[in-house]
Design a protein around this motif. Structure first.
Motif, PDB file in Angstrom:
ATOM      1  N   PRO A  47       0.802  -1.223   0.000  1.00 48.69           N
ATOM      2  CA  PRO A  47       0.000   0.000   0.000  1.00 48.69           C
ATOM      3  C   PRO A  47       0.839   1.280   0.000  1.00 48.69           C
ATOM      4  O   PRO A  47       0.402   2.303  -0.518  1.00 48.69           O
ATOM      5  CB  PRO A  47      -0.837  -0.111   1.271  1.00 48.69           C
ATOM      6  N   GLN A  48       2.044   1.240   0.533  1.00 50.94           N
ATOM      7  CA  GLN A  48       2.910   2.421   0.554  1.00 50.94           C
ATOM      8  C   GLN A  48       3.293   2.864  -0.854  1.00 50.94           C
ATOM      9  O   GLN A  48       3.561   4.036  -1.087  1.00 50.94           O
ATOM     10  CB  GLN A  48       4.162   2.165   1.390  1.00 50.94           C
ATOM     11  N   TRP A  49       3.339   1.926  -1.799  1.00 47.08           N
ATOM     12  CA  TRP A  49       3.667   2.285  -3.172  1.00 47.08           C
ATOM     13  C   TRP A  49       2.635   3.257  -3.745  1.00 47.08           C
ATOM     14  O   TRP A  49       2.954   4.061  -4.611  1.00 47.08           O
ATOM     15  CB  TRP A  49       3.702   1.062  -4.071  1.00 47.08           C
ATOM     16  N   LEU A  50       1.403   3.167  -3.263  1.00 45.95           N
ATOM     17  CA  LEU A  50       0.311   3.955  -3.821  1.00 45.95           C
ATOM     18  C   LEU A  50       0.163   5.332  -3.183  1.00 45.95           C
ATOM     19  O   LEU A  50      -0.592   6.162  -3.695  1.00 45.95           O
ATOM     20  CB  LEU A  50      -1.003   3.180  -3.679  1.00 45.95           C
ATOM     21  N   GLU A  51       0.864   5.569  -2.094  1.00 53.80           N
ATOM     22  CA  GLU A  51       0.755   6.855  -1.408  1.00 53.80           C
ATOM     23  C   GLU A  51       1.190   7.988  -2.331  1.00 53.80           C
ATOM     24  O   GLU A  51       2.275   7.953  -2.906  1.00 53.80           O
ATOM     25  CB  GLU A  51       1.586   6.853  -0.125  1.00 53.80           C
ATOM     26  N   GLY A  52       0.329   8.960  -2.492  1.00 57.25           N
ATOM     27  CA  GLY A  52       0.623  10.109  -3.335  1.00 57.25           C
ATOM     28  C   GLY A  52       0.390   9.894  -4.820  1.00 57.25           C
ATOM     29  O   GLY A  52       0.552  10.808  -5.604  1.00 57.25           O
ATOM     30  N   ALA A  53       0.018   8.693  -5.209  1.00 55.90           N
ATOM     31  CA  ALA A  53      -0.234   8.400  -6.627  1.00 55.90           C
ATOM     32  C   ALA A  53      -1.681   8.718  -6.967  1.00 55.90           C
ATOM     33  O   ALA A  53      -2.599   8.180  -6.360  1.00 55.90           O
ATOM     34  CB  ALA A  53       0.064   6.940  -6.925  1.00 55.90           C
ATOM     35  N   ALA A  54      -1.866   9.593  -7.938  1.00 53.88           N
ATOM     36  CA  ALA A  54      -3.220   9.923  -8.393  1.00 53.88           C
ATOM     37  C   ALA A  54      -3.713   8.917  -9.432  1.00 53.88           C
ATOM     38  O   ALA A  54      -4.889   8.602  -9.501  1.00 53.88           O
ATOM     39  CB  ALA A  54      -3.243  11.325  -8.975  1.00 53.88           C
ATOM     40  N   THR A  55      -2.777   8.410 -10.239  1.00 53.35           N
ATOM     41  CA  THR A  55      -3.138   7.473 -11.307  1.00 53.35           C
ATOM     42  C   THR A  55      -2.185   6.292 -11.291  1.00 53.35           C
ATOM     43  O   THR A  55      -0.959   6.465 -11.278  1.00 53.35           O
ATOM     44  CB  THR A  55      -3.060   8.167 -12.684  1.00 53.35           C
ATOM     45  N   VAL A  56      -2.755   5.089 -11.313  1.00 50.51           N
ATOM     46  CA  VAL A  56      -1.971   3.858 -11.291  1.00 50.51           C
ATOM     47  C   VAL A  56      -2.188   3.127 -12.612  1.00 50.51           C
ATOM     48  O   VAL A  56      -3.326   2.898 -13.020  1.00 50.51           O
ATOM     49  CB  VAL A  56      -2.392   2.949 -10.117  1.00 50.51           C
ATOM     50  N   GLY A  57      -1.097   2.773 -13.271  1.00 49.96           N
ATOM     51  CA  GLY A  57      -1.174   1.971 -14.485  1.00 49.96           C
ATOM     52  C   GLY A  57      -0.952   0.513 -14.136  1.00 49.96           C
ATOM     53  O   GLY A  57      -0.029   0.183 -13.383  1.00 49.96           O
ATOM     54  N   ILE A  58      -1.803  -0.351 -14.669  1.00 49.19           N
ATOM     55  CA  ILE A  58      -1.671  -1.790 -14.422  1.00 49.19           C
ATOM     56  C   ILE A  58      -1.554  -2.477 -15.773  1.00 49.19           C
ATOM     57  O   ILE A  58      -2.370  -2.245 -16.674  1.00 49.19           O
ATOM     58  CB  ILE A  58      -2.871  -2.344 -13.640  1.00 49.19           C
ATOM     59  N   THR A  59      -0.544  -3.309 -15.898  1.00 43.37           N
ATOM     60  CA  THR A  59      -0.345  -4.036 -17.149  1.00 43.37           C
ATOM     61  C   THR A  59       0.122  -5.445 -16.839  1.00 43.37           C
ATOM     62  O   THR A  59       0.488  -5.755 -15.706  1.00 43.37           O
ATOM     63  CB  THR A  59       0.676  -3.304 -18.058  1.00 43.37           C
ATOM     64  N   ALA A  60       0.090  -6.289 -17.840  1.00 43.28           N
ATOM     65  CA  ALA A  60       0.579  -7.661 -17.705  1.00 43.28           C
ATOM     66  C   ALA A  60       1.301  -8.027 -18.988  1.00 43.28           C
ATOM     67  O   ALA A  60       0.945  -7.554 -20.074  1.00 43.28           O
ATOM     68  CB  ALA A  60      -0.573  -8.626 -17.451  1.00 43.28           C
ATOM     69  N   ALA A  61       2.302  -8.848 -18.854  1.00 42.76           N
ATOM     70  CA  ALA A  61       3.067  -9.283 -20.015  1.00 42.76           C
ATOM     71  C   ALA A  61       2.316 -10.405 -20.729  1.00 42.76           C
ATOM     72  O   ALA A  61       1.667 -11.226 -20.079  1.00 42.76           O
ATOM     73  CB  ALA A  61       4.435  -9.767 -19.579  1.00 42.76           C
ATOM     74  N   PRO A  62       2.424 -10.437 -22.043  1.00 43.62           N
ATOM     75  CA  PRO A  62       1.815 -11.553 -22.767  1.00 43.62           C
ATOM     76  C   PRO A  62       2.565 -12.833 -22.443  1.00 43.62           C
ATOM     77  O   PRO A  62       3.773 -12.817 -22.211  1.00 43.62           O
ATOM     78  CB  PRO A  62       1.982 -11.164 -24.230  1.00 43.62           C
ATOM     79  N   ARG A  63       1.838 -13.902 -22.428  1.00 37.01           N
ATOM     80  CA  ARG A  63       2.463 -15.197 -22.175  1.00 37.01           C
ATOM     81  C   ARG A  63       2.825 -15.831 -23.498  1.00 37.01           C
ATOM     82  O   ARG A  63       2.061 -15.787 -24.450  1.00 37.01           O
ATOM     83  CB  ARG A  63       1.508 -16.106 -21.416  1.00 37.01           C
ATOM     84  N   ARG A  64       3.982 -16.402 -23.539  1.00 38.11           N
ATOM     85  CA  ARG A  64       4.377 -17.141 -24.740  1.00 38.11           C
ATOM     86  C   ARG A  64       3.826 -18.551 -24.624  1.00 38.11           C
ATOM     87  O   ARG A  64       4.010 -19.220 -23.623  1.00 38.11           O
ATOM     88  CB  ARG A  64       5.893 -17.192 -24.878  1.00 38.11           C
ATOM     89  N   ARG A  65       3.185 -18.959 -25.660  1.00 41.16           N
ATOM     90  CA  ARG A  65       2.634 -20.310 -25.666  1.00 41.16           C
ATOM     91  C   ARG A  65       3.455 -21.180 -26.605  1.00 41.16           C
ATOM     92  O   ARG A  65       3.840 -20.757 -27.673  1.00 41.16           O
ATOM     93  CB  ARG A  65       1.182 -20.277 -26.123  1.00 41.16           C
ATOM     94  N   LYS A  66       3.660 -22.375 -26.184  1.00 42.01           N
ATOM     95  CA  LYS A  66       4.349 -23.318 -27.052  1.00 42.01           C
ATOM     96  C   LYS A  66       3.342 -23.836 -28.063  1.00 42.01           C
ATOM     97  O   LYS A  66       2.229 -24.217 -27.711  1.00 42.01           O
ATOM     98  CB  LYS A  66       4.919 -24.474 -26.249  1.00 42.01           C
ATOM     99  N   CYS A  67       3.727 -23.821 -29.280  1.00 42.80           N
ATOM    100  CA  CYS A  67       2.862 -24.339 -30.337  1.00 42.80           C
ATOM    101  C   CYS A  67       3.444 -25.652 -30.829  1.00 42.80           C
ATOM    102  O   CYS A  67       4.633 -25.741 -31.129  1.00 42.80           O
ATOM    103  CB  CYS A  67       2.777 -23.340 -31.496  1.00 42.80           C
ATOM    104  N   TRP A  68       2.602 -26.618 -30.905  1.00 41.87           N
ATOM    105  CA  TRP A  68       3.038 -27.936 -31.376  1.00 41.87           C
ATOM    106  C   TRP A  68       2.405 -28.184 -32.729  1.00 41.87           C
ATOM    107  O   TRP A  68       1.243 -27.901 -32.949  1.00 41.87           O
ATOM    108  CB  TRP A  68       2.627 -29.020 -30.386  1.00 41.87           C
ATOM    109  N   SER A  69       3.202 -28.705 -33.612  1.00 36.57           N
ATOM    110  CA  SER A  69       2.704 -28.981 -34.942  1.00 36.57           C
ATOM    111  C   SER A  69       3.109 -30.402 -35.328  1.00 36.57           C
ATOM    112  O   SER A  69       4.230 -30.840 -35.054  1.00 36.57           O
ATOM    113  CB  SER A  69       3.296 -27.990 -35.932  1.00 36.57           C
ATOM    114  N   THR A  70       2.188 -31.086 -35.911  1.00 35.71           N
ATOM    115  CA  THR A  70       2.508 -32.422 -36.427  1.00 35.71           C
ATOM    116  C   THR A  70       2.231 -32.427 -37.912  1.00 35.71           C
ATOM    117  O   THR A  70       1.265 -31.835 -38.385  1.00 35.71           O
ATOM    118  CB  THR A  70       1.673 -33.504 -35.730  1.00 35.71           C
TER     119      THR A  70
END
Length: 71
Positions: A47-70
């Motif tokens: 919660p201390q990270w948010l002190e004084g912050a008016a706007t918070v950006g939230i993001t997530a990294a894309p996950r790499r998926r293994k693709c299998w091909s036959t």
């Protein structure tokens, strides 16, 4: 990410600590001068990270998926 950094006071990246994509997103935020934190889930939010912050950006990294091909 660089565009998001212009709009927020803090960035939260949701992802695994061993994810190079997640770590890179956090690094970009830090490089442009915005406090940026990598968290796996809400339980890691300080919660201390948010002190004084008016706007918070939230993001997530894309996950790499293994693709299998036959053929």
């Amino acid at each position: 990410m660089r565009e998001l950094s212009k709009l927020v006071d803090i960035i939260l990246v949701v992802g695994a600590t061993n994810s190079s994509n997640s770590n890179r997103l956090r690094e970009i935020g830090t490089e442009v001068g915005v406090p940026s934190y990598l968290i796996a889930d809400g339980s890691e939010l300080d919660p201390q990270w948010l002190e004084g912050a008016a706007t918070v950006g939230i993001t997530a990294a894309p996950r790499r998926r293994k693709c299998w091909s036959t053929t």
